[in-house]
Design an enzyme around this catalytic site. Sequence first.
Site, PDB file in Angstrom:
ATOM      1  N   CYS A  59      -0.226  39.562  36.668  1.00 14.88           N
ATOM      2  CA  CYS A  59      -0.728  38.189  36.621  1.00 14.88           C
ATOM      3  C   CYS A  59      -1.152  37.686  38.005  1.00 14.88           C
ATOM      4  O   CYS A  59      -0.502  37.966  39.008  1.00 14.88           O
ATOM      5  CB  CYS A  59       0.333  37.258  36.033  1.00 14.88           C
ATOM      6  SG  CYS A  59      -0.266  35.572  35.822  1.00 14.88           S
ATOM      7  N   CYS A  66       8.729  34.534  38.482  1.00 15.11           N
ATOM      8  CA  CYS A  66       8.202  35.397  37.417  1.00 15.11           C
ATOM      9  C   CYS A  66       8.048  36.867  37.791  1.00 15.11           C
ATOM     10  O   CYS A  66       7.370  37.209  38.768  1.00 15.11           O
ATOM     11  CB  CYS A  66       6.863  34.849  36.928  1.00 15.11           C
ATOM     12  SG  CYS A  66       6.265  35.781  35.490  1.00 15.11           S
TER      13      CYS A  66
END
Length: 325
Positions: A59, A66
């Site tokens: 991402c 994350c």
Amino acid sequence: MDNPSALDLRHDWSVAEVEALFALPFNDLIFRAQSVHRQRFDANEVQMSTLLSIKTGGCAEDCAYCPQAAQYQTGVEADKLMQVQAVVAAAKAAKEGGASRYCMGAAWRELKDRDVDAICDIVKGVKDLGLETCMTLGMLTEPQAGRLAEAGLDYYNHNIDTSPEYYGEIITTRTMQDRFETLQHVRDAGMKVCCGGIVGLGEGRRDRAGMLVTLANMAEHPESVPINMLVQVKGTPLHGTAQLDPLEFVRTIAVARIMMPASMVRLSAGRETMSDEVQALSFLAGANSIFCGPKLLTTANPTQPKDEALFDKLGLKPMAHTHHA
Ligand code: SAM
Ligand code: DTB
Ligand code: SF4
């Protein structure tokens, strides 16, 4: 209040007022939350959702918690979007495991137009199994939200994560305003909103209050409010952050329940390392939804036998269909 209605829902909370709720004696806070909970819900029913990462890793965002952000070395490998048949097969297994809602996540900053057809096919395939569908794909444009709604998507998950004041410490690659815009597109398209946040990011109590105020003061309360306890993953900037006191987590659940009495409040990420006692207190504080199945997106979640044993001990039963109070 004999027949609570939508008219009783408040959207004018102040942070100071919510900090005062947090500061109540624990017994008073939990009693209030459980009383509010019982006005609209069966206190022994818990809605079960299962998660699947349909596009993992790589991402472009920098969310400090994350494991799927490309810029952190966490050992999560980047993968392509899964094929429809593979997702439907996994959803079928989840249904057999007791899930009523299937939640699919993609590690994208935003949905790309080229992926919309494939995503809509996945929505239709999962919905045909008789499951409620939820997706979390990053930012959406207005037309994209329309396409997802048309395909039959029931819920869209898009979290604000933390308070407006603390947000910049956690994410720099998109703003909270960007998130409000996506949430508005989801609402305008007629889908239900799943929106919550994370605690244990190193934020203060005022930030936890500010996060809940931001959620509750939206024009409509999100139908689902996931409260995640940070799952610390090695390689992310937040690995090694001081652990939040579990009783403060329980307080956060209780305050969310009091502020958003008609919403499903989800005891979300973090159950893997939580004791039965903390989970029991979370249910007592008004949590009425969990993720079931051995995996969240990339990290572990309690297995079915473990959750069945917990439900047995507490006399809890899975909710067949989500009924919004
Ligand atoms: N990429 C999309 C996005 O961020 O909008 C969708 C997937 S993203 C993984 C969904 C949510 O999972 C995040 O907003 C965050 O609240 C939660 N999450 C991610 N990593 C987490 C962690 N380590 N602990 C707790 N919650 C986490
Ligand atoms: C939400 O609030 N929590 C879920 C879901 N929405 C998408 C995600 C939790 C992810 C935990 C870390 C992981 O497993 O990668
Ligand atoms: Fe990407 Fe979502 Fe992870 Fe942020 S939370 S890095 S947007 S996958």
